[in-house]
Design an enzyme around this catalytic site. Structure first.
Site, short mmCIF file in Angstrom:
data_model
loop_
_atom_site.label_atom_id
_atom_site.label_comp_id
_atom_site.label_asym_id
_atom_site.label_seq_id
_atom_site.Cartn_x
_atom_site.Cartn_y
_atom_site.Cartn_z
N THR A 178 5.95 41.09 -7.30
CA THR A 178 4.63 40.86 -6.71
C THR A 178 4.55 39.54 -5.93
O THR A 178 3.85 39.45 -4.93
CB THR A 178 3.57 40.89 -7.83
N LEU B 266 6.70 56.63 -6.64
CA LEU B 266 8.16 56.72 -6.50
C LEU B 266 8.60 57.40 -5.20
O LEU B 266 9.62 58.08 -5.15
CB LEU B 266 8.77 57.43 -7.72
N LYS C 163 14.99 50.39 -3.90
CA LYS C 163 13.78 51.11 -4.22
C LYS C 163 14.22 52.24 -5.16
O LYS C 163 15.35 52.72 -5.06
CB LYS C 163 13.24 51.67 -2.91
N CYS D 55 9.50 56.79 -16.46
CA CYS D 55 9.06 58.07 -15.89
C CYS D 55 8.65 59.06 -16.97
O CYS D 55 9.26 59.12 -18.03
CB CYS D 55 10.19 58.70 -15.09
#
Lengths: 300, 252
Positions: free
Chosen positions: A263, A73, A45, A130
Site C-alpha cells: 500500500t 485476482l 501479480k 483463496c
C-alpha cells in the site's frame, strides 16, 4: 552504503525488499519512475493456470489508516506472464518470486507445474487466502490440516522453493505456520490482507468487501512475524502496513528475513527505493555488516 | 517521472460544490496532452491515498485543477489555504486522439468540463461545445469559453435548453447527419450511456473520458478498471489504458 545483499534459497538478492504481490502491476508499469532492478526481488501479480477477469468496481476504497481492495485476482494467466513479461526481468537481472493461486487444489497444482525452474526465479509464493470452491468456499489457508495437504501436494509438482503466504484470519497463525512448514514450505510470507467491509451510511449499502491493507495492519503483521519466526525454522518475509524505513526495520527486528511493501507504493510511488536506501543508512549508522545483524534482535 | 513538490497559490470556490485549485510546481511536468490527469496528495494526514484530477490547464509550471467536492478527500482539499504544500504526480494516462475531421463535437456534463477543458482550448473555434449542468449558476464553470458559443442545457431550465444535454445534442446530431464528425465526451455515466444510445445507429466516432476510484494512478493496482467489449480481458485500467476510451469499446 553497507551491504544489503541477502541469500534466499541459495539465490542472491541485492537487498531484502520486495513489492507485495499485486501492488506493482506486471512490473513494467513502474519503469517511468524507477528501475525494476532496484528491488531485491519482484513479486508477480497473483497468477493462475487460466486468466481471471477480476471483480467489477468499486475495487478500491480508503478507510481510516487502511485501504480495502477487491480486485478479484484479475490476471493474464501464468502462460502469458512467462511469454510476455518474464524475459523483461531476466534482461534486467531482477530475481522474481512468482505469486500464484487457485480456487481448487487442481488449479494450484496445474499452475505450479507450469512454472519451470529458472536462475531468476527465487521462489513460488502460494496465496493461501483463496476460497476453495469445492469445500464450500472456505479458504485453503484456514485449517492446519488443509494447509499441510495443499503445501505438500504443491511441493510434489515443483522443484522451485515454495513460500506460503498466510491469511491473518485464522484461529492460530502459529499452528498454520507449523502446518505449512511440515507440509514442506521453504518459507512464509506473513501476512496477507485481512477480510473487511465498508458501510456507506449515505446510500445505506455495502459498497465493497475485500482485503484490508495499509498502516492499520502493521501491529497484527508484526505479531505474526514474531510468533511464527519463533516457532518455525524457515525464513519469513514480513508484509503488512510497512510505510517507511522504521516500519521496515521493526519487521526485521521481529524476525523477518525480508519484507514486502504494498500500500505504501500507492501513497508514494517512490516508497520502495526510499525504504531500501533508509535500511542501508540504518545499518551504516548502527555499524551493522548486513541485515542479518538485526534479524530477530527484538525477539531473542 | 518525478513526484513534484507543489504549492497552492489559489483555491477558489466557484459555485455550489465546485472549486478551482491553482498550484505552482517546483519543476516542469513536461508535455501535457488533452485528457491526461494527475494524482494529487491531499494535504494533511487525514487521508493517505492520492486523488486523481483531470488537468484543467497547465503552463509555465502552473497547474490548474477544477474539482467538485464529492467525498472526504475533496472536502479536505476545499479547505486548504494558500501556500499549503503538496505533491503532484503526472501527467498520467493516455489522451484524446484528435483526428482531422469536418466537425468536432465536445460534450460535457457537470464537472466533466474539467476533463475536456484542455481539449477545448486546443480545438478552439473548431469545436461545437455542448454543456449540461443543474442550473444557471453552474454555468460559471464555462465562463472562459463563452466566446466559443457553447450550447447549454440546465436541468431546471433556468438557462438554455431545459433538460439533459444529450437531448439538446440530439437536434444537432440530426442536422449534421452524413458529415464526418468526431465526438468527445466527459460526464456522469448516465449521460455517457444516453449519448451511446443517441448515436448508436450511426456509431459516430466518439471518445469518452471516464472516471473511476483510483488508488495508484500508475497501473500498479488494477483498482480503477472499466469494463470493455474485449472478451478475453474485459477490465481495462482507467489510469493506464485510459482515461480516454473509444465509446464503442466500453460497457457502461
Amino acid at each position: 552504503m553497507g551491504n544489503l545483499t541477502v541469500e534466499f534459497f541459495e539465490k542472491t538478492m541485492r537487498n531484502p525488499v520486495m513489492n507485495a504481490s499485486g501492488t506493482l502491476g506486471y512490473g513494467k508499469e513502474i519503469e517511468s519512475l524507477w528501475g525494476i532492478e532496484t528491488l531485491g526481488a519482484y513479486v508477480t501479480k497473483g497468477l493462475s493456470a487460466e486468466p481471471h477477469h477480476g471483480n467489477p468496481t468499486p475495487r478500491v476504497w480508503e478507510e481510516r489508516n487502511g485501504m480495502i481492495n477487491s480486485i478479484g485476482l484479475q490476471n493474464i494467466g501464468v502462460d502469458r506472464f512467462f511469454d510476455e513479461y518474464f524475459p523483461y526481468f531476466k534482461k534486467r537481472k531482477t530475481p522474481v518470486i512468482v505469486n500464484f493461486f487457485g480456487f481448487t487444489e487442481e488449479e494450484y497444482l496445474a499452475c505450479a507445474a507450469k512454472i519451470k525452474p529458472d536462475p531468476f526465479i527465487v521462489a513460488l509464493e502460494m496465496n493461501l487466502s483463496c476460497p476453495n470452491i469445492k469445500k464450500g468456499g472456505i479458504s485453503f489457508g484456514k485449517e492446519p490440516g488443509a494447509v499441510f495437504e495443499i503445501v505438500k501436494h504443491v511441493k510434489g509438482v515443483t522443484k522451485i522453493p515454495l513460500v506460503a503466504k498466510l491469511t491473518p484470519e485464522v484461529r492460530n497463525i502459529v499452528e498454520i505456520a507449523q502446518a505449512a512448514h511440515e507440509g514442506g514450505a521453504d518459507g512464509l510470507t506473513l501476512i496477507n490482507t485481512m477480510p473487511a467491509a465498508v458501510v456507506d451510511v449515505k446510500s445505506r449499502n455495502i459498497p465493497i468487501r475485500g482485503g484490508l491493507s495499509g498502516p492499520i495492519l502493521k501491529p497484527i503483521a508484526l505479531r505474526a512475524v514474531y510468533e511464527c519466526s519463533k516457532a518455525v525454522p524457515i525464513p519469513i518475509i514480513g508484509a503488512g502496513g510497512i510505510m517507511n524505513t522504521e516500519d521496515a526495520i521493526s519487521f526485521f527486528m521481529a524476525g523477518a528475513r525480508a519484507i514486502q511493501i504494498g500500500t505504501a507504493t500507492f501513497v508514494d510511488p517512490y516508497a520502495i527505493p526510499k525504504i531500501i536506501r533508509g535500511i542501508g543508512e540504518y545499518l551504516d549508522a548502527h555499524g551493522c555488516s548486513g541485515i542479518g545483524d538485526i534479524v530477530g534482535i527484538a525477539r531473542d | 517521472m518525478d513526484d513534484i513538490e507543489a504549492t497552492i497559490i489559489q483555491n477558489k470556490h466557484i459555485v455550489s460544490n465546485y472549486y478551482t485549485l491553482k498550484l505552482r510546481l517546483s519543476k516542469s511536468m513536461g508535455r501535457v496532452l488533452p485528457g491526461q490527469f494527475v494524482m494529487l496528495k491531499i494535504p494533511g494526514n487525514e487521508v493517505f491515498l492520492r486523488r486523481p484530477f483531470s488537468i484543467y490547464a497547465y503552463s509555465n509550471n502552473t497547474l490548474t485543477l477544477m474539482y467538485r467536492v464529492v467525498g472526504k478527500g475533496t472536502e479536505i482539499l476545499s479547505k486548504c489555504p494558500k501556500n499549503e504544500r503538496t505533491l503532484v504526480l503526472g501527467p498520467l494516462g493516455n489522451a484524446f486522439h484528435i483526428r482531422k475531421t469536418d466537425k468536432y463535437i465536445v460534450v460535457a456534463g457537470g464537472i466533466g468540463i474539467a476533463g475536456v477543458h484542455t481539449l477545448i482550448k486546443r480545438l478552439g473555434k473548431k469545436a461545437s461545445i455542448f454543456y449540461g449542468c443543474t442550473n444557471k449558476e453552474e454555468l460559471s464553470l464555462i465562463n472562459d469559453m463563452l466566446h466559443l458559443n457553447p450550447m447549454v442545457s440546465t436541468l431546471d431550465g433556468s438557462c438554455g435548453f431545459e433538460g439533459n444535454v444529450i437531448a439538446l445534442l440530439g437536434g444537432y446530431i440530426e442536422s449534421t447527419k452524413g458529415e464526418d464528425r468526431q465526438i468527445f465526451v466527459c460526464g456522469p455515466a448516465g449521460m455517457v450511456r444516453n449519448l451511446q444510445k443517441l448515436i448508436e445507429k450511426d456509431r459516430t466516432p466518439c471518445q469518452a473520458l471516464v472516471e473511476e476510484r483510483m488508488a495508484c494512478g500508475l497501473g500498479l493496482c488494477f483498482g480503477c478498471v472499466i469494463k470493455t467489449i474485449d472478451e478475453k480481458e474485459p477490465y481495462k485500467r482507467a489510469c493506464k489504458e485510459g482515461p480516454v476510451f473509444d465509446l464503442w469499446e466500453i460497457l457502461l
